[in-house]
Design an enzyme around this catalytic site. Structure first.
Site, PDB file in Angstrom:
ATOM      1  N   GLY A 105       0.817  -1.198   0.000  1.00 53.51           N
ATOM      2  CA  GLY A 105       0.000   0.000   0.000  1.00 53.51           C
ATOM      3  C   GLY A 105       0.855   1.255   0.000  1.00 53.51           C
ATOM      4  CB  THR A 108       7.474  -0.204  -5.644  1.00 46.30           C
ATOM      5  OG1 THR A 108       6.245   0.351  -6.094  1.00 46.30           O
ATOM      6  CG2 THR A 108       7.813  -1.394  -6.495  1.00 46.30           C
ATOM      7  CB  VAL A 109       9.921  -3.708  -1.696  1.00 42.68           C
ATOM      8  CG1 VAL A 109      11.239  -4.100  -1.039  1.00 42.68           C
ATOM      9  CG2 VAL A 109       8.968  -3.139  -0.648  1.00 42.68           C
ATOM     10  CG  ASP A 220      -0.703  -3.851   8.299  1.00 42.39           C
ATOM     11  OD1 ASP A 220      -1.708  -4.598   8.305  1.00 42.39           O
ATOM     12  OD2 ASP A 220      -0.268  -3.337   7.260  1.00 42.39           O
TER      13      ASP A 220
HETATM   14  N1  ATP Z   1      13.567  -6.432   3.576  1.00 38.35           N
HETATM   15  C1  ATP Z   1      12.978  -7.118   2.583  1.00 38.35           C
HETATM   16  N2  ATP Z   1      13.621  -8.135   1.983  1.00 38.35           N
HETATM   17  C2  ATP Z   1      13.036  -8.840   0.988  1.00 38.35           C
HETATM   18  N3  ATP Z   1      11.793  -8.611   0.521  1.00 38.35           N
HETATM   19  C3  ATP Z   1      11.085  -7.612   1.074  1.00 38.35           C
HETATM   20  C4  ATP Z   1      11.631  -6.807   2.136  1.00 38.35           C
HETATM   21  N4  ATP Z   1      10.692  -5.898   2.495  1.00 38.35           N
HETATM   22  C5  ATP Z   1       9.619  -6.125   1.719  1.00 38.35           C
HETATM   23  N5  ATP Z   1       9.833  -7.141   0.857  1.00 38.35           N
HETATM   24  C6  ATP Z   1       8.901  -7.680  -0.162  1.00 38.35           C
HETATM   25  O1  ATP Z   1       8.108  -6.629  -0.672  1.00 38.35           O
HETATM   26  C7  ATP Z   1       6.726  -6.887  -0.417  1.00 38.35           C
HETATM   27  C8  ATP Z   1       6.003  -5.576  -0.183  1.00 38.35           C
HETATM   28  O2  ATP Z   1       6.389  -5.085   1.069  1.00 38.35           O
HETATM   29  P1  ATP Z   1       5.628  -3.898   1.816  1.00 38.35           P
HETATM   30  O3  ATP Z   1       6.083  -3.921   3.211  1.00 38.35           O
HETATM   31  O4  ATP Z   1       5.808  -2.646   1.068  1.00 38.35           O
HETATM   32  O5  ATP Z   1       4.127  -4.169   1.560  1.00 38.35           O
HETATM   33  P2  ATP Z   1       3.026  -5.206   2.061  1.00 38.35           P
HETATM   34  O6  ATP Z   1       3.290  -5.605   3.452  1.00 38.35           O
HETATM   35  O7  ATP Z   1       2.939  -6.327   1.064  1.00 38.35           O
HETATM   36  O8  ATP Z   1       1.726  -4.333   1.917  1.00 38.35           O
HETATM   37  P3  ATP Z   1       1.246  -3.061   2.776  1.00 38.35           P
HETATM   38  O9  ATP Z   1       2.341  -2.055   2.773  1.00 38.35           O
HETATM   39  O10 ATP Z   1       0.052  -2.631   2.018  1.00 38.35           O
HETATM   40  O11 ATP Z   1       0.953  -3.573   4.141  1.00 38.35           O
HETATM   41  C9  ATP Z   1       6.713  -7.861   0.766  1.00 38.35           C
HETATM   42  O12 ATP Z   1       5.549  -8.622   0.841  1.00 38.35           O
HETATM   43  C10 ATP Z   1       7.959  -8.693   0.490  1.00 38.35           C
HETATM   44  O13 ATP Z   1       7.659  -9.731  -0.414  1.00 38.35           O
END
Ligand code: ATP
Length: 404
Positions: A105, A108-109, A220
């Site tokens: 939300g 982008t990662v 969350d």
């Molecule tokens: N430190 C990390 N290492 C590897 N992958 C990661 C890392 N952080 C996030 N990701 C990947 O990126 C995805 C998106 O992460 P993010 O925390 O932005 O969103 P989310 O938890 O899926 O959704 P929201 O932010 O809506 O709660 C994660 O589900 C994971 O697969």
């Protein structure tokens, strides 16, 4: 056309020619120098504008506030590095779409590599409005106070870009959601692994709630926010919505935040988030691990159901094993399943006061694992005693045979 003859006039003509050449060459050089000068000036102005813009973004992205927050925090604050936009551009190959690890939300990662060879996860916010900025700074401040092996490490951030960017350690195996809900014939998350992941998440939440210098509520908890490393150890991530009691004394929120399916119904009604709201969300994750079902699942092509409500209904009818994930049914101990089911039921109690604390949840899960390994040890010991006995018995028989 200029015509020259070998007379005094012709000599004058040659001089004129030289003049013309000098003027032309001079003009060309002058124009080139002028163009170069203008280009340098343009570059200088651009550089200055960029610098001003970066300064503006840094300010707008809460850089000053962040610097202030980090400097006023006590000694527990880790060193949070401020990365330059150039460094992160290089690390992520210009935020290449092929490097995207996931989208949430907030943003982008991307996967990236720093010049020292370290692999990182880079989270770029989607838009910058007041609320997002607050979440962003919140995550930096909270995570910089954390030091727990099951909580994701924040390495630093970048504030000089249009949208703020966070830099984390890279967790190689992605999120738990993928392992529970996406069909994978090559890899099965075993019952033992599920139990271990549950204990690790519970331990980290218990640390956030009580062991950290100021209690922190994650707000969350869900399977996409639980990441698995190369040894499938759990790491809690995404602290954008979390709050420390020091920051938010009332816990009363203007609008309810969280993810549908994991949201504590009591918090939904009262807008008052408590540590027991995290316990509820953890309960939903426990049921996900038990059942392999999504928090909102389709019971029929036209009907979607809440996993928590469905689970409570089955528990009331004493039908826990109806919901057990078929993939682990054959390789789990029934007593462990019953203990975890009962614990999940307690976490999902509609009245927050009747839910256990995360410390109690951790202790209970550790007891379950300990009991399981004792049973295993006992059965191994029994097996070896039986083997000894049968050896002795065989020995007796052969002695008798020899005597005869
Ligand atoms: N430190 C990390 N290492 C590897 N992958 C990661 C890392 N952080 C996030 N990701 C990947 O990126 C995805 C998106 O992460 P993010 O925390 O932005 O969103 P989310 O938890 O899926 O959704 P929201 O932010 O809506 O709660 C994660 O589900 C994971 O697969």
């Amino acid at each position: 056309m200029l015509k020259c003859v070998n007379t005094r006039g012709g000599f004058r003509c040659a001089i004129n020619k030289i003049y013309i050449i000098i003027i032309v060459v001079g003009s060309v050089i002058f124009i080139l120098v002028l163009l170069f000068g203008l280009w340098r000036l343009y570059k200088l102005i651009k550089k200055r504008q960029n610098k001003e813009l970066k300064k503006k973004f840094f300010k707008r992205n809460g850089g000053l506030l962040l610097q202030q927050q980090l400097s006023t925090s006590d000694g527990s604050v880790q060193k949070t590095k401020i990365y330059s936009s150039k460094e992160l551009e290089v690390a992520t190959d210009g935020f290449n779409v092929n490097r995207i690890l996931g989208e949430g939300g907030q943003g982008t990662v991307y996967k990236g590599m720093l010049t020292d060879g370290r692999i990182i996860a880079v989270k770029k916010s989607k838009v910058v409005d007041e609320e997002n900025l607050e979440e962003f700074i919140n995550e930096v401040v909270i995570l910089s106070q954390m030091n727990h092996r099951n909580v994701v490490k924040l390495l630093g951030c970048c504030l000089e870009t249009q949208v703020p960017i966070l830099v984390y350690e890279f967790i190689s195996n992605g999120n738990l959601y993928k392992y529970i809900h996406v069909q994978n014939d090559d890899f099965l998350l075993s019952w033992e692994m599920r139990l271990r992941i549950a204990i690790e998440v519970a331990g980290a939440l218990s640390y956030l709630h009580s062991a950290a210098s100021i209690p922190i509520y994650h707000r969350d908890i869900k399977s996409t926010n639980i990441l698995l490393d190369e040894k499938y150890r759990a790491t809690i991530s995404d602290f954008g919505s979390s709050r420390s009691i020091a920051i938010d004394q009332t816990h009363l929120t203007t609008h309810v935040q969280g993810t549908f399916g994991y949201l504590d119904p009591e918090y939904f009604q009262s807008s008052q988030f408590t540590e027991k709201s995290d316990v509820y969300s953890f309960g939903v994750v426990l049921v996900e691990l038990l059942s392999g079902k999504k928090p909102i699942f389709s019971a029929s092509p036209t009907e979607s159901r809440s996993l928590a409500t469905h689970f409570i209904m089955l528990m009331e009818d004493n039908r826990l094993f109806d919901i057990l994930d078929a993939r682990v049914k054959e390789h789990c101990h029934n007593e462990e399943v019953v203990a975890v089911g009962n614990l999940a039921r307690k976490c999902l109690n509609l009245n927050g006061k009747n839910r256990p604390t995360m410390k109690e949840v951790t202790t209970e899960l550790e007891r379950v694992i300990q009991k399981g390994s004792n049973v295993q040890q006992d059965s191994q010991e029994n097996e070896s005693i039986m083997a000894d006995l049968s050896m002795q018995y065989m020995g007796c028989i052969s002695d008798i045979n020899n005597d005869l």
